[in-house]
Every structure is written in C-alpha cells, then in structure tokens.
Design a protein around this motif. Structure first.
Motif, mmCIF file in Angstrom:
data_model
loop_
_atom_site.group_PDB
_atom_site.id
_atom_site.type_symbol
_atom_site.label_atom_id
_atom_site.label_comp_id
_atom_site.label_asym_id
_atom_site.label_seq_id
_atom_site.Cartn_x
_atom_site.Cartn_y
_atom_site.Cartn_z
ATOM 1 N N ILE A 124 -53.865 -17.630 27.625
ATOM 2 C CA ILE A 124 -53.018 -18.535 27.188
ATOM 3 C C ILE A 124 -53.569 -19.736 26.700
ATOM 4 C CG2 ILE A 124 -52.436 -19.551 29.592
ATOM 5 C CD1 ILE A 124 -49.582 -20.127 28.757
ATOM 6 N N ALA A 125 -54.779 -20.255 27.324
ATOM 7 C CA ALA A 125 -55.342 -21.274 27.103
ATOM 8 C C ALA A 125 -55.773 -21.073 25.306
ATOM 9 C CB ALA A 125 -57.023 -21.137 27.591
ATOM 10 N N PHE A 126 -56.345 -19.747 24.825
ATOM 11 C CA PHE A 126 -56.695 -19.835 23.521
ATOM 12 C C PHE A 126 -55.376 -19.649 22.621
ATOM 13 C CE2 PHE A 126 -57.755 -16.885 19.963
ATOM 14 C CZ PHE A 126 -58.694 -17.548 19.193
ATOM 15 N N ILE A 127 -54.551 -18.617 23.102
ATOM 16 C CA ILE A 127 -53.230 -18.267 22.446
ATOM 17 C C ILE A 127 -52.463 -19.490 22.131
ATOM 18 C CG2 ILE A 127 -51.388 -16.736 21.915
ATOM 19 C CD1 ILE A 127 -53.329 -14.718 23.162
ATOM 20 N N GLY A 128 -52.124 -19.932 23.362
ATOM 21 C CA GLY A 128 -51.299 -21.121 23.573
ATOM 22 C C GLY A 128 -51.448 -22.295 22.956
ATOM 23 N N THR A 129 -53.020 -22.646 22.546
ATOM 24 C CA THR A 129 -53.493 -23.769 21.934
ATOM 25 C C THR A 129 -53.415 -23.578 20.450
ATOM 26 O OG1 THR A 129 -55.014 -24.160 23.471
ATOM 27 C CG2 THR A 129 -55.655 -25.346 21.518
ATOM 28 N N LEU A 130 -53.629 -22.242 20.132
ATOM 29 C CA LEU A 130 -53.448 -21.884 18.450
ATOM 30 C C LEU A 130 -51.865 -22.254 18.234
ATOM 31 C CD1 LEU A 130 -55.050 -18.541 17.985
ATOM 32 C CD2 LEU A 130 -55.319 -20.595 16.645
ATOM 33 N N PHE A 131 -50.913 -21.871 18.959
ATOM 34 C CA PHE A 131 -49.491 -21.802 18.731
ATOM 35 C C PHE A 131 -49.295 -23.404 18.687
ATOM 36 C CE2 PHE A 131 -45.303 -22.533 20.120
ATOM 37 C CZ PHE A 131 -44.425 -21.831 18.992
ATOM 38 N N LEU A 132 -49.711 -24.146 19.780
ATOM 39 C CA LEU A 132 -49.202 -25.582 19.829
ATOM 40 C C LEU A 132 -49.874 -26.411 18.960
ATOM 41 C CD1 LEU A 132 -49.081 -26.058 23.788
ATOM 42 C CD2 LEU A 132 -47.403 -25.874 22.270
ATOM 43 N N PHE A 133 -51.282 -26.210 18.371
ATOM 44 C CA PHE A 133 -51.649 -26.774 17.231
ATOM 45 C C PHE A 133 -51.192 -26.528 16.023
ATOM 46 C CE2 PHE A 133 -55.166 -27.187 14.057
ATOM 47 C CZ PHE A 133 -55.251 -28.361 14.335
ATOM 48 N N ILE A 134 -51.017 -25.546 15.610
ATOM 49 C CA ILE A 134 -50.441 -25.144 14.414
ATOM 50 C C ILE A 134 -49.074 -25.718 14.452
ATOM 51 C CG2 ILE A 134 -49.771 -23.277 12.597
ATOM 52 C CD1 ILE A 134 -51.956 -21.497 14.151
ATOM 53 N N ALA A 135 -48.196 -25.595 15.418
ATOM 54 C CA ALA A 135 -46.797 -25.816 15.581
ATOM 55 C C ALA A 135 -46.706 -27.235 15.245
ATOM 56 C CB ALA A 135 -45.889 -25.241 16.384
ATOM 57 N N PHE A 136 -47.257 -28.055 16.300
ATOM 58 C CA PHE A 136 -47.219 -29.544 16.040
ATOM 59 C C PHE A 136 -47.859 -30.102 14.855
ATOM 60 C CE2 PHE A 136 -49.009 -33.878 17.765
ATOM 61 C CZ PHE A 136 -47.804 -34.185 18.005
ATOM 62 N N ALA A 137 -48.947 -29.449 14.363
ATOM 63 C CA ALA A 137 -49.433 -30.021 12.854
ATOM 64 C C ALA A 137 -48.291 -29.857 11.845
ATOM 65 C CB ALA A 137 -50.659 -29.071 12.931
ATOM 66 N N ASN A 138 -47.615 -28.495 11.757
ATOM 67 C CA ASN A 138 -46.615 -28.195 10.938
ATOM 68 C C ASN A 138 -45.332 -28.960 11.109
ATOM 69 O OD1 ASN A 138 -48.474 -26.466 9.904
ATOM 70 N ND2 ASN A 138 -47.233 -24.557 10.599
ATOM 71 N N VAL A 139 -44.936 -29.241 12.520
ATOM 72 C CA VAL A 139 -43.558 -29.996 12.835
ATOM 73 C C VAL A 139 -43.622 -31.291 12.512
ATOM 74 C CG1 VAL A 139 -42.495 -31.068 14.695
ATOM 75 C CG2 VAL A 139 -42.685 -28.754 14.531
ATOM 76 N N CYS A 140 -44.978 -32.234 12.087
ATOM 77 C CA CYS A 140 -45.187 -33.500 11.907
ATOM 78 C C CYS A 140 -45.030 -33.842 10.318
ATOM 79 C CB CYS A 140 -46.656 -33.854 12.244
ATOM 80 S SG CYS A 140 -46.629 -34.267 13.964
ATOM 81 N N ILE A 141 -45.015 -32.677 9.634
ATOM 82 C CA ILE A 141 -44.672 -32.850 8.142
ATOM 83 C C ILE A 141 -43.189 -33.821 7.772
ATOM 84 C CG2 ILE A 141 -45.730 -30.955 7.377
ATOM 85 C CD1 ILE A 141 -42.856 -29.679 6.943
#
Lengths: 226, 260
Positions: free
Chosen positions: A79-96
């Motif tokens: 979860i540390a790796f996959i969760g961070t991937l998801f959260l980082f990409i999602a957060f980065a994309n949502v901030c548009i």
C-alpha cells in the motif's frame, strides 16, 4: 506556448535546475504529508471517529481492497508504494481546478520518473517474494526463447505507463488552453470537469496497472515455486 | 518535447520521499487504528459470546436451582402438613384428656355440692325435727326434752349388757381418769348427779366427771372414757333419715351428671 512545466525554470546551476514541475511536486508533497500528519495526529480506535479520519480510512481501506482484488494477498505490504502512486497522481490531477496550475503529471519527466519507479518496484517485490534467482528465472519461463520478449514487455509497458499518463494530462491541459483562447466562456469549465474525471481515471489506471505488474511478478514466482 | 533527466531523478527521489512520509504519517497510523478497532470489535464480540455463554450457563443453573427449590418446597410443605396434622392430633388428644379430667372434676364437684346440700338439708331437718319433737314433748308431756333424753340415756345405761359393761370397766383404768359427758344443752345439776351415780354404779368406782356442751349433738347424751363411747342422741336417729335423703339425692343427681 509551453507544453510542459519543465520548461518553466526558476533557478539553474549547470546540470541542476529548479523548474515548475519540481516546485509543484514539493508543494503537493507538503500538502499531502502535512494534511495526513494533522489528521492522523489524533486518531481514535474507538467507534466514534472524526470525519477526516473517516475519509482517510475510507481511502486507505479502498486502496487496500483494490490491491487485494487484483490478487495480492497482503495489501499492507504494497500500500505504501501503490497508495502513494494513486494519491500523488490523483491529487496532482485534481488540482487542475486551480487557475494557472500546471500538473506535474503533465510533464513527461514526472510520468517517466513514476514509470521508472514502477519498473524498479516490480523486480523489488518479485525478488522479495522469491529471491533474486527465482525472480530472474521467471524471465525464461516457459522457455528461454521467451527471455527477449519478456524483457521487451518490461520495457514497453514502462514506456506505455509514462506516455499514457503524460499524453492524457498534457492533452487535457492543452485542450483547455486552446479552448480558452477560442471560447473563453463555459467550454473550458466543461473541459476542466472532464479533465478532473480523466485525471482520476488516469490515476486509477496508473496505480492499478502498477499493481497488476507487481502482482504478476509476485504470482509468477509463486507459480514457479509450485 | 524531451525528457529532462535531472527532473526525472529529482521526481524519483521526491516520489520515494513521499512514499516514506506517507507511510510514516498516513498508512501506518490509519492501518494501526483500523487494526486496533478490529481487535476491539473482535474482543467485544468474544466478550459478548462469553457473556452469552455465561448467561446461558447461569440460566441453566437457575432453571436447575428453581427445579430443586420447587422440589424442596413441595417436600417441606408436605413435611409441614404432616407435622401440623400430627400436632393437631396430639393437641386434640391432650385436650380430650384434659376435658375428661375436667369432666371428672366437675362431676366430683357436683357430687360434693350434692353431698353438702344433703348435709345441709339433713342438719336443717334434724333441727326442725328436734324443735318439733321438743315442742311436741313439751306440749304433750310437759317435760323437758333434755330430761327425757337423759332418762332414756340412763335407761340405756341400766339396760347395758354384761359385755358392754365389761368394755366400759376395762376402759376405766384408774380413779384419775376423766369421764367426759357431752350434751347438746346445759343440763341441770340434778341430772348431772343422776348420771354420775348411775355411771359410778356401773363402774363400781367414783370417777371424775367433765360435763361439756356440744351443740352438734342436737339432743342426747354422749359418754366418752379413754376411747370408749356410749351415747344416745337424736342425731343417731336422724342419721338414718340423712342416709335415706342422701341416697335419694344421689339417685336423682346421677342422670344430671351423665347429661353433661
């Protein structure tokens, strides 16, 4: 017109330089870490919990569930790796939704970096599951002839991961930019909303594909063992 | 468009730093909290199961105890009823005995009352007869009743049989023995002299005499000497009347007692 935030450089010293991608990533990292630290500072294990804790628990258990559904038996390990991937990409994309914001995922360097991380993580978890030799053996399964194909597969899927995310995010941003210049009202809003959806979908696709690759590596060694 | 390798390296580093930080501040605490909660829930479920099991056991024990209690209660009630019956029988027997004793006492008391009444009647009758006799004697013979009774006594003394005389003389052991002469009324000295002389004759000695008045004699003379007694009294005649009245009263009293 700048196609990538990499092109906006704030500071440069030889090979080293500080561009918008790195700065935006730091800001996102800061918000994610500080937000998490603030919420998890007063966690309760009772039946009554705060709304923020509830949201975080939902997110974490949701990611855990997804990992498990893909086929990894111990999701806590990944979860540390996959969760961070998801959260980082999602957060980065949502901030548009913020004006003048350029997502770091719209930079091929960032998506390539994330794809490289996945490329490194796959053998890391594979070796962790069955050792170095066991993992390498999986490349010559079922026959040695398959070795070049497996290697090409590894490289191509890494490249595909990087290009897919970059293409989607960059094109989304580009389309909005073009529409703003043509029809500055209404349409950019719709496209931004679509961009939010695309961003979430891309985050999901990226992380789920990473999970599938890791699961394939772990399962492959398990199958070899059996 | 090209890849900026410094940015790639920087982003890789950034990403791993982010992985570490999120693991430290997000996943670990959240998963620990979830685990703790799950453990708590499991503990609560186990506790509830244990309590349920305990409650079931306690219920079974309670039912068993209730059953035992009911059996004991029935047994005790039965014992109590038996004890009460036995006590009742005992008390009834005792009361019956006491009633029997009381009945006997009552019967005795009635008989005593009857006897007393008979005695009273006899005494009254004696007195009445005596008074009537006295009056009749006075009216008919013009003589004092005491004189007549003394005369009768003297005649009886004179007419004593030899064996009676022997018993009287045997009773008289010495000249110092006192002869007690009891009469119902005070008698005259003349009569006293007559009695003295007649008795001395019989005794063939000169005795010492004590004259005493005893109203219960009613009428007559009684002579006592060292346990020997010679008497003629109206009461002797009236005793027959008394016996007759007593017997009649008893016969009439018997049915009354039986009825009670």
């Amino acid at each position: 017109m700048k196609l990538s935030p990499d092109e906006t450089v704030f500071w440069e010293y030889g090979f080293f330089h500080l561009n918008l991608t790195i700065v935006t990533t730091w800001v996102l990292m800061f918000v994610l870490v500080v937000g998490s630290a603030l919420i998890t500072r007063n966690l309760k294990s009772g039946m009554k919990i705060s709304r923020w804790q509830c949201i975080l628990e939902m997110v974490v258990t949701g990611i855990n569930g997804q990992i498990k559904e893909v086929g990894l038996d111990k999701p806590e390990k990944y979860i540390a790796f996959i969760g961070t991937l998801f959260l980082f990409i999602a957060f980065a994309n949502v901030c548009i939704i913020f004006p003048w914001y350029e997502p770091p995922t719209g930079s091929l360097s960032t998506t390539a970096a994330l794809a490289v991380c996945v490329f490194m993580a796959v053998p890391f978890y594979g070796v962790g599951a069955d050792g170095f030799v066991g993992y390498l053996k999986s490349y010559i399964e079922p026959t040695v002839i398959m070795l070049p194909f497996n290697l090409i597969s590894e490289a191509s899927r890494t490249l595909a991961l990087a290009i897919r995310l970059f293409g989607n995010m960059m094109s989304g941003g580009l389309v909005v930019a073009i529409l703003i210049s043509i029809t500055p009202l209404i349409f950019p809003i719709i496209m931004s909303a679509l961009g939010l959806l695309t961003g979430m979908v891309q985050a999901y696709i990226f992380s789920i594909l990473a999970t599938v690759y890791i699961a394939a590596a772990v399962k492959k060694t398990d199958t070899t063992e059996n | 468009m090209q890849i900026d390798w410094f940015t790639v390296i920087a982003q890789i580093l950034n990403f791993f730093i982010l992985v570490y930080l999120l693991k430290r501040f997000l996943y670990k605490p959240i998963l620990s909290a979830i685990d703790d909660r799950e453990k708590k829930i499991v503990g609560q479920i186990q506790d509830a199961e244990k309590k349920k099991s305990d409650a079931k056991k306690e219920k079974e024990q309670f039912v068993e105890k209730n059953k035992t209690f009911d059996e004991q209660k029935e047994q005790r009630v039965k014992e109590s009823v038996d004890a009460v019956k036995a006590e009742r029988k005992k008390q009834l027997d005792q009361v019956g005995k006491e009633a029997g004793v009381a009945r006997e006492e009552h019967k005795k008391s009635l008989l005593k009352m009857q006897d007393d009444m008979v005695k009273t009647i006899a005494e009254k009758t004696q007195r009445e007869v005596l008074q009537i006799s006295r009056k009749a004697l006075v009216d008919l013979a013009s003589a004092n009743l005491e004189e007549q009774t003394t005369a009768v006594f003297l005649d009886k003394l004179k007419a004593m049989k030899p064996e009676e005389i022997q018993r009287l003389t045997q009773a008289f052991k010495s000249d110092f023995d006192h002869v007690l002469v009891s009469t119902a009324f005070e008698i005259s000295s003349e009569l006293q002299t007559k009695i003295r002389s007649e008795v001395d004759k019989v005794l063939a000695a000169s005795a010492v005499y004590d004259f005493k008045v005893l109203p219960q004699i009613i009428s007559g003379v009684e002579l006592s000497l060292n346990g020997y007694k010679l008497a003629w009294t109206v009461s002797a005649y009236l005793d027959a009347l008394k016996d007759g009245v007593s017997e009649t009263s008893k016969q009439s009293a018997e049915p009354v007692v039986e009825e009670k």
